[in-house]
Scaffold this motif. Sequence first.
Motif, PDB file in Angstrom:
ATOM      1  N   LYS B 145     -11.369  15.542  19.508  1.00  0.00           N
ATOM      2  CA  LYS B 145     -11.629  14.276  19.751  1.00  0.00           C
ATOM      3  C   LYS B 145     -11.818  14.427  18.102  1.00  0.00           C
ATOM      4  N   ILE B 146     -11.952  14.935  17.257  1.00  0.00           N
ATOM      5  CA  ILE B 146     -11.705  14.251  15.761  1.00  0.00           C
ATOM      6  C   ILE B 146     -10.496  14.694  15.076  1.00  0.00           C
ATOM      7  N   LEU B 147      -9.296  15.096  15.672  1.00  0.00           N
ATOM      8  CA  LEU B 147      -7.964  14.988  15.221  1.00  0.00           C
ATOM      9  C   LEU B 147      -7.773  13.108  15.477  1.00  0.00           C
ATOM     10  N   TYR B 148      -8.315  12.653  16.411  1.00  0.00           N
ATOM     11  CA  TYR B 148      -8.096  11.668  16.417  1.00  0.00           C
ATOM     12  C   TYR B 148      -8.706  10.556  16.288  1.00  0.00           C
ATOM     13  N   PHE B 149     -10.116  10.433  16.490  1.00  0.00           N
ATOM     14  CA  PHE B 149     -10.949   9.994  16.336  1.00  0.00           C
ATOM     15  C   PHE B 149     -12.201   9.836  15.316  1.00  0.00           C
ATOM     16  N   PRO B 150     -12.147   9.370  14.109  1.00  0.00           N
ATOM     17  CA  PRO B 150     -13.587   9.753  12.910  1.00  0.00           C
ATOM     18  C   PRO B 150     -14.737   9.926  13.443  1.00  0.00           C
ATOM     19  N   VAL B 151     -14.783  11.353  13.967  1.00  0.00           N
ATOM     20  CA  VAL B 151     -16.404  11.514  14.625  1.00  0.00           C
ATOM     21  C   VAL B 151     -17.226  12.386  13.640  1.00  0.00           C
ATOM     22  N   GLY B 152     -16.045  12.163  12.963  1.00  0.00           N
ATOM     23  CA  GLY B 152     -17.011  13.831  11.760  1.00  0.00           C
ATOM     24  C   GLY B 152     -18.588  12.375  11.058  1.00  0.00           C
ATOM     25  N   PHE B 153     -18.135  11.997  10.469  1.00  0.00           N
ATOM     26  CA  PHE B 153     -19.015  10.836   9.771  1.00  0.00           C
ATOM     27  C   PHE B 153     -20.562  10.623  10.245  1.00  0.00           C
ATOM     28  N   GLU B 154     -20.644  11.143  11.733  1.00  0.00           N
ATOM     29  CA  GLU B 154     -22.250  11.316  12.539  1.00  0.00           C
ATOM     30  C   GLU B 154     -23.110  12.267  11.557  1.00  0.00           C
ATOM     31  N   LEU B 155     -22.086  13.350  11.367  1.00  0.00           N
ATOM     32  CA  LEU B 155     -22.550  14.572  10.844  1.00  0.00           C
ATOM     33  C   LEU B 155     -22.739  14.402   9.199  1.00  0.00           C
ATOM     34  N   LEU B 156     -22.765  13.700   8.992  1.00  0.00           N
ATOM     35  CA  LEU B 156     -22.911  13.593   6.849  1.00  0.00           C
ATOM     36  C   LEU B 156     -23.862  12.344   6.857  1.00  0.00           C
ATOM     37  N   ASP B 157     -24.157  12.495   4.887  1.00  0.00           N
ATOM     38  CA  ASP B 157     -24.870  11.714   5.472  1.00  0.00           C
ATOM     39  C   ASP B 157     -23.892   9.586   4.800  1.00  0.00           C
ATOM     40  N   GLU B 158     -24.356   9.285   4.940  1.00  0.00           N
ATOM     41  CA  GLU B 158     -23.686   7.574   5.170  1.00  0.00           C
ATOM     42  C   GLU B 158     -22.761   7.506   3.895  1.00  0.00           C
ATOM     43  N   MET B 159     -23.285   8.356   2.617  1.00  0.00           N
ATOM     44  CA  MET B 159     -21.873   7.969   1.938  1.00  0.00           C
ATOM     45  C   MET B 159     -21.540   9.801   1.322  1.00  0.00           C
ATOM     46  N   PHE B 160     -20.782  10.309   1.318  1.00  0.00           N
ATOM     47  CA  PHE B 160     -20.111  11.447   1.028  1.00  0.00           C
ATOM     48  C   PHE B 160     -18.888  11.340   0.326  1.00  0.00           C
ATOM     49  N   THR B 161     -18.489  12.971  -0.694  1.00  0.00           N
ATOM     50  CA  THR B 161     -17.610  13.064  -0.957  1.00  0.00           C
ATOM     51  C   THR B 161     -16.140  13.382  -0.287  1.00  0.00           C
ATOM     52  N   MET B 162     -15.210  13.723  -0.444  1.00  0.00           N
ATOM     53  CA  MET B 162     -14.210  14.077   0.157  1.00  0.00           C
ATOM     54  C   MET B 162     -13.838  15.260   0.127  1.00  0.00           C
ATOM     55  N   THR B 163     -14.691  15.645  -0.515  1.00  0.00           N
ATOM     56  CA  THR B 163     -14.880  18.083  -0.710  1.00  0.00           C
ATOM     57  C   THR B 163     -15.858  17.893   0.411  1.00  0.00           C
ATOM     58  N   GLU B 164     -16.946  16.877   0.381  1.00  0.00           N
ATOM     59  CA  GLU B 164     -17.395  17.634   1.929  1.00  0.00           C
ATOM     60  C   GLU B 164     -17.170  16.798   3.096  1.00  0.00           C
ATOM     61  N   LEU B 165     -15.968  16.036   3.587  1.00  0.00           N
ATOM     62  CA  LEU B 165     -16.063  15.336   4.548  1.00  0.00           C
ATOM     63  C   LEU B 165     -14.790  16.896   5.046  1.00  0.00           C
ATOM     64  N   HIS B 166     -13.639  17.055   3.607  1.00  0.00           N
ATOM     65  CA  HIS B 166     -12.971  17.939   3.767  1.00  0.00           C
ATOM     66  C   HIS B 166     -13.671  19.549   4.403  1.00  0.00           C
ATOM     67  N   GLU B 167     -14.850  19.844   4.385  1.00  0.00           N
ATOM     68  CA  GLU B 167     -15.242  20.874   4.155  1.00  0.00           C
ATOM     69  C   GLU B 167     -16.007  20.815   5.511  1.00  0.00           C
ATOM     70  N   LEU B 168     -16.611  20.284   5.910  1.00  0.00           N
ATOM     71  CA  LEU B 168     -16.787  19.274   6.836  1.00  0.00           C
ATOM     72  C   LEU B 168     -14.763  19.130   8.801  1.00  0.00           C
ATOM     73  N   TYR B 169     -14.192  19.333   8.102  1.00  0.00           N
ATOM     74  CA  TYR B 169     -13.545  18.828   8.880  1.00  0.00           C
ATOM     75  C   TYR B 169     -13.012  20.764   8.997  1.00  0.00           C
ATOM     76  N   GLU B 170     -12.877  20.909   7.878  1.00  0.00           N
ATOM     77  CA  GLU B 170     -12.267  23.028   8.269  1.00  0.00           C
ATOM     78  C   GLU B 170     -12.871  23.800   9.074  1.00  0.00           C
ATOM     79  N   CYS B 171     -14.724  23.802   8.906  1.00  0.00           N
ATOM     80  CA  CYS B 171     -15.480  24.097   9.452  1.00  0.00           C
ATOM     81  C   CYS B 171     -15.673  23.450  10.625  1.00  0.00           C
ATOM     82  N   ILE B 172     -15.514  22.274  11.514  1.00  0.00           N
ATOM     83  CA  ILE B 172     -15.069  22.139  12.682  1.00  0.00           C
ATOM     84  C   ILE B 172     -13.807  23.175  12.998  1.00  0.00           C
ATOM     85  N   LEU B 173     -13.316  22.966  12.871  1.00  0.00           N
ATOM     86  CA  LEU B 173     -11.959  23.345  13.407  1.00  0.00           C
ATOM     87  C   LEU B 173     -11.254  24.315  13.241  1.00  0.00           C
ATOM     88  N   ASP B 174     -12.584  24.795  12.254  1.00  0.00           N
ATOM     89  CA  ASP B 174     -12.138  26.722  11.800  1.00  0.00           C
ATOM     90  C   ASP B 174     -10.873  27.248  11.856  1.00  0.00           C
TER      91      ASP B 174
END
Lengths: 226, 226
Positions: B145-174
């Motif tokens: 789902k995260i590949l086509y829908f922005p579902v990851g934002f639920e896991l972060l704070d309301e505001m986040f840095t690009m690096t945090e978002l990038h790390e989240l994607y790497e972590c979820i997708l391994d």
Amino acid sequence: MLKFHEYRNPALAIDLVVFGYYEKVLSVLLLNRNEEPFKNGWTLPGAFLQMEERFSEACGRILKTKLGMEHLFLEQLYSFDEPGRDPRGRVISVTYFALVNPRNFGLAAGKMANDVSWHDIKKMPELGFDHKKIFKKALERLRSKILYFPVGFELLDEMFTMTELHELYECILDISIDRRNFRRKILDSEYIIDTGQKREGLQNRHPSLYKFNKKLKQHNFNLNVS
Amino acid sequence: MLKFHEYRNPALAIDLVVFGYYEKVLSVLLLNRNEEPFKNGWTLPGAFLQMEERFSEACGRILKTKLGMEHLFLEQLYSFDEPGRDPRGRVISVTYFALVNPRNFGLAAGKMANDVSWHDIKKMPELGFDHKKIFKKALERLRSKILYFPVGFELLDEMFTMTELHELYECILDISIDRRNFRRKILDSEYIIDTGQKREGLQNRHPSLYKFNKKLKQHNFNLNVS
DNA sequence: CTTACTTTGCGTCATATTAACGCAAACATG
DNA sequence: CATGTTTGCGTTAATATGACGCAAAGTAAG
């Protein structure tokens, strides 16, 4: 908290959205109910889940007894839980969608038992219960799934022409797709195999017949249509 | 055929796969059972569906009473029906997955009630019932789902840095994703908005803070990672 | 403040993919 | 045979992707 043996719960039904494709029309099998509620109204075929029955067994039972069909492609769709969805009381419905080539069952449009019939998805009647919602969900699933998984082959004969496959995709997605680009993408994906055979017919030569490549691994397909 | 009032059916449970992301680790909430079956074993949080309760209400009840959480992202996952999945008898389980930012509930790893805890998805214990299967299905769903829908934002704070978002994607997708290409794709997709703000901190300047663009229409995103 | 190191933002470039469409051989029809 | 349609294969321009360079901004330590 409730003990297990004290627990009393909603009824559990299985409902099916059976898609068929025939003469460039995508249709759904509907049942004309002969009892209340929704007597004489149209609904999706379904049944209550038996105590020791699996979902897939219930699907098979419905397909066989009500529709005379067997061994279809089946996939779980969604479970519906609105308290008012069945006027008789609380019923949870676990839904599946199925794909069938009507020609395999001698069920061309209009030739079925008088309480079961195919309905063009573009000319759907009113449906009882919340079955309109279920149907919509199934169509949405079929449309999104066909873009990355070769699910359409279930709706065609074992061997088919490129044109037939192309028409199927256009019909399901309700868009027009460039014939030449579609051909290239499908062939590149290796989802189908050229059998080398031709359909025997009136004249000497005919277009190639293809069949589904069953050996294919899943996720190397992405029909990115506009 | 059985009449409606005669019908007796399997029990109906709701089970939840609650994902949390904290300090570059994706975790799942597990319950340590204090009764049979699987006493002292780990399972997903769940409960039997009450007679007039909706699935979402049951999810809310489980989240609130067992986990002290509210208003999470919830999505129906799948319904499980194996006859032997619960040793007490036939139980159908309708499952949901939830996404939560543990910081919103003061539930950093190890700080929860002693029978509930976060487990790194890479270090999962044995699970009771068929919960391993449910967990796998949930993880699969999250990853696709995260590949086509922005579902990851639920896991972060309301505001986040690009690096945090990038790390989240790497972590979820391994997988590892090129930082610069990720940035370009995410920004092109318009799924996030540059707030112009900076996180107040030790020094004068910091990287931009972004937030999720809630106005976005759904399907114009395709993070095609290798 | 200065130096050394890391992080962030932006750009380049070769390659792959896509959409749009040309064209001729094969085929059907009268 | 003449005509129109279907099928198979190709070209091209625009766009997307993956790999990576580089400098300004930020951090840490003396």
